[in-house]
Every structure is written in structure tokens, then in C-alpha cells.
Design a protein around this motif. Structure first.
Motif, PDB file in Angstrom:
ATOM      1  N   ASN A 142     -37.662  87.638  33.355  1.00  8.33           N
ATOM      2  CA  ASN A 142     -37.314  86.251  33.075  1.00  8.33           C
ATOM      3  C   ASN A 142     -36.380  85.701  34.148  1.00  8.33           C
ATOM      4  O   ASN A 142     -36.490  84.546  34.565  1.00  8.33           O
ATOM      5  CB  ASN A 142     -36.655  86.172  31.696  1.00  8.33           C
ATOM      6  N   LYS A 143     -35.460  86.543  34.614  1.00  8.60           N
ATOM      7  CA  LYS A 143     -34.524  86.132  35.659  1.00  8.60           C
ATOM      8  C   LYS A 143     -35.261  85.850  36.965  1.00  8.60           C
ATOM      9  O   LYS A 143     -34.969  84.868  37.659  1.00  8.60           O
ATOM     10  CB  LYS A 143     -33.476  87.231  35.867  1.00  8.60           C
ATOM     11  N   VAL A 144     -36.206  86.708  37.296  1.00  8.84           N
ATOM     12  CA  VAL A 144     -37.017  86.518  38.505  1.00  8.84           C
ATOM     13  C   VAL A 144     -37.785  85.200  38.420  1.00  8.84           C
ATOM     14  O   VAL A 144     -37.827  84.416  39.377  1.00  8.84           O
ATOM     15  CB  VAL A 144     -37.998  87.700  38.692  1.00  8.84           C
ATOM     16  N   GLU A 145     -38.394  84.961  37.268  1.00 11.63           N
ATOM     17  CA  GLU A 145     -39.190  83.749  37.072  1.00 11.63           C
ATOM     18  C   GLU A 145     -38.333  82.491  37.219  1.00 11.63           C
ATOM     19  O   GLU A 145     -38.747  81.522  37.858  1.00 11.63           O
ATOM     20  CB  GLU A 145     -39.826  83.794  35.683  1.00 11.63           C
ATOM     21  N   ARG A 146     -37.141  82.500  36.616  1.00 16.36           N
ATOM     22  CA  ARG A 146     -36.246  81.345  36.699  1.00 16.36           C
ATOM     23  C   ARG A 146     -35.819  81.077  38.143  1.00 16.36           C
ATOM     24  O   ARG A 146     -35.744  79.929  38.588  1.00 16.36           O
ATOM     25  CB  ARG A 146     -34.997  81.593  35.846  1.00 16.36           C
ATOM     26  N   PHE A 147     -35.517  82.145  38.860  1.00 18.83           N
ATOM     27  CA  PHE A 147     -35.076  81.989  40.250  1.00 18.83           C
ATOM     28  C   PHE A 147     -36.183  81.400  41.114  1.00 18.83           C
ATOM     29  O   PHE A 147     -35.958  80.458  41.882  1.00 18.83           O
ATOM     30  CB  PHE A 147     -34.624  83.337  40.810  1.00 18.83           C
ATOM     31  N   ILE A 148     -37.376  81.952  40.997  1.00 10.96           N
ATOM     32  CA  ILE A 148     -38.504  81.489  41.820  1.00 10.96           C
ATOM     33  C   ILE A 148     -38.821  80.024  41.535  1.00 10.96           C
ATOM     34  O   ILE A 148     -39.146  79.265  42.450  1.00 10.96           O
ATOM     35  CB  ILE A 148     -39.747  82.372  41.581  1.00 10.96           C
ATOM     36  N   ARG A 149     -38.691  79.632  40.284  1.00 10.33           N
ATOM     37  CA  ARG A 149     -39.009  78.251  39.924  1.00 10.33           C
ATOM     38  C   ARG A 149     -38.100  77.257  40.628  1.00 10.33           C
ATOM     39  O   ARG A 149     -38.475  76.093  40.852  1.00 10.33           O
ATOM     40  CB  ARG A 149     -38.902  78.062  38.411  1.00 10.33           C
ATOM     41  N   GLY A 150     -36.921  77.675  41.010  1.00  9.13           N
ATOM     42  CA  GLY A 150     -35.984  76.782  41.680  1.00  9.13           C
ATOM     43  C   GLY A 150     -36.158  76.698  43.186  1.00  9.13           C
ATOM     44  O   GLY A 150     -35.480  75.911  43.848  1.00  9.13           O
TER      45      GLY A 150
END
Length: 206
Positions: A142-150
Motif C-alpha cells: 500500500n505504501k509503494v502504491e501511494r508513493f508511485i501515485r504521487g
């Protein structure tokens, strides 16, 4: 060569590393600083998980100590001390960080994107918000996904395509790609400036 059993971390080891005290005031910044310092001391002392809450609670003073004593009275001391460190952190964030402020930060984390190609500033703020909004970062994936989205295109797509398994991997690749783009942009601008300068000289020689 057998060096014998490794000596376990004691409270004396913990206190000698000079942990920060926490009095329950100062808002989220004071709480964040206390947690970071305490975890740094844990690392230095190689503190076992079963001793972390017991040692950390010894740094509470004033309002924080009264708050902790209330929990101890309700739970009993052995059960309170056996609590996982992550659970204590969540309790403290819930207690010392108003829900309204948490919601503002959660909204900021949701909308966080890289501004002006400043990936370092983005990473720094993302780390802070991830720590302060544990409810939004429930797993490493989830952390990876949030970071990439930004991240901004096309870097966002490049990092996503690499399928990083950890946040550190995604962060390193994102920083590498932004740094590479910045260097390429700088070289392009320098080349254009030289070309313009050369054109001015040609016109001046006519």
C-alpha cells in the motif's frame, strides 16, 4: 571461536543512550520526535521487542505519565508492558493527535504529488505523512502504491512498470529517474544557450 551468549539489552543500556522524555504536550511534532529518538535508542541498544514498551514508558513524565498510569491501572502492568511497540505508537497518535488534524494530513497524503520535480521534498513529506497517518499505509504494498501515485508522468509509469516490492526500492528508482531527467534538462538548456550565443555572433559579424 565461541564468544558465548550475547548479553541482552538492559534498562541501564537504554537509559545510557539518553532517550528523549515525553510529557504529552507539544503536539504531533513533539510526539514524532520522541518516537524517532526512542526507536533510534532501540536500534543502538539492540532492544528486544518484549522490552520496548516497558523501557519507553519510563520516559513518560507529567501528563503522559498520568495517561500511561491510567492504562496500566486498567490493563495491569504485566499486560501493558507486554504490548507490542507498534500498538503503543498507535495509541499515542490517537491520544495526542486530534482526529481533525489527522484528517487534514490524510487528505494531504492522498493528494501529495511531486512539485517542480523536487523529488527530495516529496520523499521527505511522504515519510512524515506516512508516519502520521498509519491508517492510510496499512502494508508495504500500500505504501509503494501511494508513493508511485504521487509521481508525475512518465516517471510514474516507469516506476510502476518496474514493480518494486518495497517502498525503498520505489523511492530509489524514482529519485534516480528524476535526477537523470534534471541533468538531461540542464544539458539541453546549456546547449540551447550556446546555440543562441553562436547565432548572435554570426549576426554580429555580418
Amino acid at each position: 571461536m565461541n564468544q558465548g551468549p550475547v548479553r541482552a539489552c538492559t534498562y541501564k543500556d537504554f537509559s545510557n543512550a539518553r532517550p528523549r522524555t515525553f510529557n504529552g504536550t507539544g503536539g504531533v511534532i513533539a510526539l514524532k520526535q520522541w518516537i524517532e529518538k526512542t526507536e533510534s535508542v532501540f536500534e543502538i541498544c539492540d532492544c528486544p521487542e518484549e522490552s520496548k514498551v516497558k523501557f519507553a514508558a519510563c520516559t513518560f513524565i507529567d501528563q503522559a505519565l498520568s495517561w500511561w498510569n491510567g492504562h496500566v491501572e486498567a490493563m495491569t502492568l504485566p499486560i501493558a508492558n507486554a504490548m507490542p511497540w507498534e500498538e503503543l505508537k498507535e495509541m499515542m497518535i490517537a491520544e495526542y493527535y486530534p482526529r481533525g488534524e489527522v484528517q487534514k494530513l490524510e487528505q494531504e497524503l492522498w493528494n501529495l504529488t511531486v512539485q517542480n520535480s523536487d523529488i527530495d521534498a516529496n520523499i521527505s513529506r511522504f515519510n512524515e505523512l506516512s508516519f502520521l497517518c498509519p491508517g492510510m499505509i496499512t502494508s508495504e504494498g500500500n505504501k509503494v502504491e501511494r508513493f508511485i501515485r504521487g509521481l508525475t508522468p512518465p516517471i510514474q509509469g516507469n516506476v510502476k512498470a518496474s514493480k518494486p516490492e518495497t517502498y525503498d526500492n520505489a523511492k530509489r528508482l524514482g529519485k534516480k529517474l528524476y535526477d537523470h531527467r534534471d541533468k538531461k534538462s540542464t544539458k539541453t538548456n546549456e546547449g540551447e544557450s550556446k546555440q543562441k550565443g553562436g547565432n548572435k555572433k554570426k549576426w554580429g559579424n555580418k
